[in-house]
Design an enzyme around this catalytic site. Sequence first.
Site, short mmCIF file in Angstrom:
data_model
loop_
_atom_site.label_atom_id
_atom_site.label_comp_id
_atom_site.label_asym_id
_atom_site.label_seq_id
_atom_site.Cartn_x
_atom_site.Cartn_y
_atom_site.Cartn_z
N ASP A 6 0.87 -1.18 0.00
CA ASP A 6 0.00 0.00 0.00
C ASP A 6 0.90 1.23 0.00
O ASP A 6 2.11 1.13 0.23
CB ASP A 6 -0.89 -0.02 1.26
CG ASP A 6 -1.80 1.21 1.32
OD1 ASP A 6 -2.35 1.61 0.29
OD2 ASP A 6 -1.93 1.80 2.43
N CYS A 69 -3.50 -1.16 -2.06
CA CYS A 69 -3.75 0.24 -2.38
C CYS A 69 -4.71 0.35 -3.58
O CYS A 69 -4.44 -0.21 -4.65
CB CYS A 69 -2.43 0.93 -2.72
SG CYS A 69 -2.64 2.67 -3.12
N1 DGL Z 1 -3.91 3.82 -0.11
C1 DGL Z 1 -4.55 4.85 -0.91
C2 DGL Z 1 -5.68 4.23 -1.69
O1 DGL Z 1 -6.27 3.25 -1.28
C3 DGL Z 1 -5.04 6.00 -0.06
C4 DGL Z 1 -3.95 6.85 0.55
C5 DGL Z 1 -3.10 7.57 -0.47
O2 DGL Z 1 -3.62 8.45 -1.18
O3 DGL Z 1 -1.94 7.23 -0.57
O4 DGL Z 1 -6.02 4.70 -2.75
#
Ligand code: DGL
Length: 263
Positions: A6, A69
């Site tokens: 992530d 992510c």
């Molecule tokens: N981990 C990101 C997502 O799920 C959210 C946090 C970020 O913008 O890095 O899109």
Amino acid sequence: MIGVFDSGVGGLTVIKEIFKELPGYQIIYFGDTARLPYGTKGADFVKKYSLKISQWLLQRGAKVIVIACHTSSAWASESLKKQFAGIPIFEMINPGVKEAVKITKNKKIGIIGTPGTIKSGAWEKKLLELEPNLKIYSKSCPLFVPLVEEGWINKEITREIIEEYLEEFKNRGVDTLVLACTHYPILEKIIKKEIGPKIKIVNPARSLVKELKLFLKNNPKIVSQVKKGRNHQFFFSDQPYNLEKISHFCLNKKIKPIIKDPF
Ligand code: DGL
């Protein structure tokens, strides 16, 4: 090991589901805290680091990759699958799409995510491939990530911001809302309260883990390669902010971060 990555700490919402459904599998996690947020970065940046991280996880012994992510899933999953053909790669969109199409009755679906995820159009594309008669409404909710990272879950101001962002989904009559960002499941209870009982929520992390579980059941050869045990490793490329709070929300316990930036 199952390699999970992530942009930062939000992927722990996916770890939560893995621990629940697949206890006993050893996890190697990488949170790219040195370069977050991914949600406001361009596609090339997200692709470049998603690729580097996946490569690194494989080098460290991951046999399966989970792209926790959502922004990486949206911008990079296709190129990762091409680059690492033969490696089982799980991303958020396909499992979430199947779940949302299964759940909706009136064929009106809302998607919320980071600006990058929404801009990519990846959810619309996959949803319409599966069910061309859908009406899809998508919206980025960029304030949700910092609210969660600050631990402002049960504050009035958080409820007001959720109301402001999500009002239009009620007015448009969607019956299904997809939480297409790692952090949003932490707000699930208040989101649910705000949008009312008629709108069903899809948390793609749950859908992904269901698919992963089925995959492992049908692939004993991979299972034999994925190490078992509780010796999970949580790598972060820089000091994670408020890790204790987030890991408490997600896992109900502390985790020991290993700070290392391989890039
Ligand atoms: N981990 C990101 C997502 O799920 C959210 C946090 C970020 O913008 O890095 O899109």
